[in-house]
Design a protein around this motif. Structure first.
Motif, PDB file in Angstrom:
ATOM      1  N   VAL A 256       8.154 -22.926  49.995  1.00  0.00           N
ATOM      2  CA  VAL A 256       9.321 -23.299  50.816  1.00  0.00           C
ATOM      3  C   VAL A 256       9.323 -24.820  50.961  1.00  0.00           C
ATOM      4  O   VAL A 256       8.288 -25.418  51.266  1.00  0.00           O
ATOM      5  N   ASP A 257      10.468 -25.430  50.721  1.00  0.00           N
ATOM      6  CA  ASP A 257      10.608 -26.882  50.927  1.00  0.00           C
ATOM      7  C   ASP A 257      12.068 -27.169  51.258  1.00  0.00           C
ATOM      8  O   ASP A 257      12.960 -26.436  50.828  1.00  0.00           O
ATOM      9  N   MET A 258      12.281 -28.250  52.020  1.00  0.00           N
ATOM     10  CA  MET A 258      13.664 -28.544  52.433  1.00  0.00           C
ATOM     11  C   MET A 258      14.357 -29.524  51.476  1.00  0.00           C
ATOM     12  O   MET A 258      15.569 -29.713  51.565  1.00  0.00           O
TER      13      MET A 258
ATOM     14  N   CYS B 214       6.166 -27.044  49.742  1.00  0.00           N
ATOM     15  CA  CYS B 214       5.496 -26.939  48.431  1.00  0.00           C
ATOM     16  C   CYS B 214       5.786 -28.129  47.530  1.00  0.00           C
ATOM     17  O   CYS B 214       5.116 -28.315  46.519  1.00  0.00           O
ATOM     18  N   GLY B 215       6.799 -28.949  47.866  1.00  0.00           N
ATOM     19  CA  GLY B 215       7.143 -30.090  47.016  1.00  0.00           C
ATOM     20  C   GLY B 215       7.505 -29.619  45.621  1.00  0.00           C
ATOM     21  O   GLY B 215       8.237 -28.635  45.433  1.00  0.00           O
ATOM     22  N   THR B 216       6.949 -30.294  44.604  1.00  0.00           N
ATOM     23  CA  THR B 216       7.265 -29.907  43.213  1.00  0.00           C
ATOM     24  C   THR B 216       6.378 -28.760  42.749  1.00  0.00           C
ATOM     25  O   THR B 216       6.467 -28.342  41.590  1.00  0.00           O
TER      26      THR B 216
ATOM     27  N   ILE C 181      -0.655 -21.470  53.006  1.00  0.00           N
ATOM     28  CA  ILE C 181      -1.273 -22.763  52.731  1.00  0.00           C
ATOM     29  C   ILE C 181      -0.240 -23.862  52.964  1.00  0.00           C
ATOM     30  O   ILE C 181       0.973 -23.601  53.041  1.00  0.00           O
ATOM     31  N   SER C 182      -0.723 -25.105  53.042  1.00  0.00           N
ATOM     32  CA  SER C 182       0.178 -26.243  53.164  1.00  0.00           C
ATOM     33  C   SER C 182      -0.637 -27.492  52.867  1.00  0.00           C
ATOM     34  O   SER C 182      -1.813 -27.555  53.210  1.00  0.00           O
ATOM     35  N   ASN C 183       0.003 -28.465  52.210  1.00  0.00           N
ATOM     36  CA  ASN C 183      -0.738 -29.677  51.842  1.00  0.00           C
ATOM     37  C   ASN C 183       0.034 -30.910  52.276  1.00  0.00           C
ATOM     38  O   ASN C 183       1.024 -31.296  51.631  1.00  0.00           O
TER      39      ASN C 183
END
Ligand SMILES: C[S@@+](CC[C@H](N)C(=O)[O-])C[C@H]1O[C@@H](n2cnc3c(N)ncnc32)[C@H](O)[C@@H]1O
Length: 354
Positions: free
Chosen positions: A99-101, A77-79, A151-153
């Protein structure tokens, strides 16, 4: 395992330390999604905090219609730009999980939760952000069959273990749930010598999936039919990068795929017909399932078994009348000229196919 950890570490450096805003990107591959959003989404973007917008690195607009009340998961998701757009679209009764690492990306996303909640007029947040890896969503607490839409971008290309990512997606989706994502794809496999180049990977190029390998991968995990919603060529605007990888053609593609048991690997004809009721909010006149299925309101269209199932066994079911079932088979679906986005309401086109 060490290869995966190295790649994750490299990317955390890239997105957490090297990049501070989309203007730090070296090419236009990762941040080519800014203009892709349709007007209603652009209106919501005006209500999103400028710091979030400034660190948007997406390559498309993976925001499907009909999200009211849904649970949506945003991978990488980034920011949080897309997660916040969706927080608005799912409404108070829906929920978004990002979710983001990369800690630095999540720190920005989390810092604005209260501001965004207030801006959307909600009494409590309907969004949460988890630190984790898209290859292991169980670690982030995402249960089997718990999500309506994933979703994912511009993220899955970055993963060193794409089979795990897609297996996890189809594990967490509810039956009939939808994967709707934008990513960079390639017209061939990336030369081995370039795969680990940190800049090419960080810029979403060297991890891009060869589109035929993507088709094979989805099929292996049980999804035999996916649909392209949008496809835009990426022209690499950096001479140095182009001289390294200019032999490959890249696209930003938005894909939709459903968790449905009965998908077949080619279009099969069961004599089914579908008509759109014109009832999806924001889509009174037609609905585009993909880049070659435009359903005009009230117009009956022959459809293959897969398309019938996508309309009948998903959250779209209340918005279509589907006639017929799979009890009689008429052979492969005749892929007559499909009703495409370019077609008009009065065109004589008949059927549609995958
Ligand atoms: C190109 S940016 C896109 C961010 C966001 N989707 C957007 O549109 O602004 C890629 C993001 O994916 C995250 N990411 C990459 N690989 C990941 C992985 N394996 N697991 C979790 N997050 C990952 C990075 O930390 C980064 O925030």
């Amino acid at each position: 395992m060490p290869v995966i950890m190295n790649t994750h570490q490299q990317l955390k450096e890239y997105y957490g330390k090297l990049l501070q805003s989309s203007s730090d990107l070296k090419t236009n591959a990762c941040a080519c999604g800014e203009d892709a959003a349709p007007l209603p989404i652009r209106r919501i973007i005006k209500d999103i905090h400028p710091e979030i917008i400034d660190r948007f690195y997406g390559c498309g607009s993976p925001i499907p219609p009909l999200l009211d009340g849904c649970t949506v998961l945003d991978l990488g998701c980034g920011t949080g730009r897309d997660a916040y757009i969706i927080a608005k679209l799912v409404g108070k009764s829906g929920k978004v999980i990002g979710v983001d690492m990369t800690d630095e990306q999540l720190e920005v996303a989390r810092r604005h939760i209260d501001w965004q909640t207030d801006r959307f007029g909600y009494s409590k947040p309907n969004m949460e952000f988890h630190q984790g890896y898209i290859e292991d969503l169980a670690e982030s607490g995402i249960a089997d069959n718990s999500v309506d839409v994933v979703i994912s971008n511009c993220v899955i290309n970055l993963s060193p273990d794409k089979p795990s990512v897609f297996r996890e997606i189809f594990r967490v989706l509810k039956p009939g749930g939808e994967l709707y994502f934008s990513d960079v794809f390639a017209d061939r496999r990336i030369p081995v010598a370039l795969k680990d180049d940190p800049i090419l990977r960080g810029e979403c190029l060297s991890g891009a999936m060869y589109i035929e390998d993507f088709r094979r991968l989805l099929r292996e995990i049980g999804c035999a039919d996916y649909r392209v919603v949008n496809k835009t060529a990426i022209t690499i605007d950096n001479d140095e990068v182009r001289s390294k990888i200019g032999m490959v053609n890249f696209w930003s593609i938005t894909v939709r795929a459903f968790k449905l048991a009965e998908m077949e690997d080619i279009c099969e004809d069961f004599g089914q017909v579908a008509a759109y009721r014109g009832s999806i909010p924001g889509h009174p006149h037609y609905f585009d399932l993909d880049d070659h299925h435009r359903f005009f309101t009230g117009k009956r269209m022959p459809v293959c078994g897969n398309t019938a199932s996508m309309l009948q066994n998903t959250r779209f079911s209340n918005h279509f009348i589907v006639e017929g079932d799979r009890s009689v088979h008429f052979g492969p679906f005749a892929c007559a000229p499909a009703t495409s986005k370019a077609a008009s309401a009065d065109s004589p086109l008949g059927g549609a196919c995958c």
